[in-house]
Design a protein around this motif. Sequence first.
Motif, short mmCIF file in Angstrom:
data_model
loop_
_atom_site.label_atom_id
_atom_site.label_comp_id
_atom_site.label_asym_id
_atom_site.label_seq_id
_atom_site.Cartn_x
_atom_site.Cartn_y
_atom_site.Cartn_z
N ARG A 1 5.05 5.14 -5.65
CA ARG A 1 5.75 4.68 -6.86
C ARG A 1 5.80 5.69 -7.99
O ARG A 1 6.70 5.64 -8.81
N GLU A 2 4.89 6.63 -8.01
CA GLU A 2 4.93 7.65 -9.06
C GLU A 2 5.23 9.03 -8.49
O GLU A 2 5.09 10.03 -9.17
N ASP A 3 5.66 9.06 -7.25
CA ASP A 3 5.95 10.32 -6.56
C ASP A 3 7.47 10.50 -6.49
O ASP A 3 8.15 9.85 -5.70
N THR A 4 8.00 11.38 -7.31
CA THR A 4 9.45 11.58 -7.36
C THR A 4 10.03 12.10 -6.04
O THR A 4 11.23 12.02 -5.82
N GLU A 5 9.18 12.58 -5.16
CA GLU A 5 9.67 13.03 -3.86
C GLU A 5 9.97 11.87 -2.93
O GLU A 5 10.71 12.02 -1.97
N SER B 1 5.34 -6.21 -14.15
CA SER B 1 6.62 -5.54 -14.43
C SER B 1 6.96 -4.59 -13.28
O SER B 1 6.07 -4.01 -12.67
N LEU B 2 8.25 -4.49 -13.02
CA LEU B 2 8.73 -3.65 -11.94
C LEU B 2 9.92 -2.84 -12.42
O LEU B 2 10.69 -3.30 -13.26
N PRO B 3 10.11 -1.64 -11.87
CA PRO B 3 11.35 -0.91 -12.16
C PRO B 3 12.55 -1.72 -11.66
O PRO B 3 12.41 -2.57 -10.78
N LYS C 1 0.85 -1.21 0.00
CA LYS C 1 0.00 0.00 0.00
C LYS C 1 0.88 1.25 0.00
O LYS C 1 0.59 2.22 -0.69
N THR C 2 1.95 1.24 0.78
CA THR C 2 2.88 2.37 0.79
C THR C 2 3.53 2.51 -0.58
O THR C 2 3.63 3.61 -1.13
#
Length: 165
Positions: A48-52, A70-72, A42-43
């Motif tokens: 995951r799309e928050d560059t901060e 798929s994963l980074p 959940k975290t």
Amino acid sequence: MAITANGMIAKENHETPFTSKADYESFKKICFQTEAIICGHKTYDCIREDTEFFWPECHYFVISSDIPPSLPTNVSWIKYDPENNLKFIEDQGYKEVCIMGGGQTNASFLNAEVVDEIYLDVEPHIYLKGIPLFRPIDNFETQLELIEVKNLSPQTVQLHYKVKK
């Protein structure tokens, strides 16, 4: 973890609008020192799309039973097993790891007695409903030893504890 004055790490919708720049900078510094971060799914979904909060310099170990297609490259999916998770992370070359949350992940690793230190950045907010720092676990308690109290800003205090074992 950034927490409200009454121990919440997020609102019920997982938002954390109460965290300060001082908390963010302190947390980022700790994460960059370890370069390895454990978080619940959940975290991970929240960051995951928050560059901060999703930094390419760090490797994320996400606890979940469902592996996405798929994963980074800087993300590994792991099943819940605190002691074996830490062994796996150590085998990847990391000597320390930072737990990013949430409440269930925090409680699980503390309950498994694999947490050595806790940093709490207390922010001047109160939410009567939200996600607690630790999800309740029956018959669990632990003792802490205060190492340091530091003002991160005029409004944010950091409490640094050693977990007594």
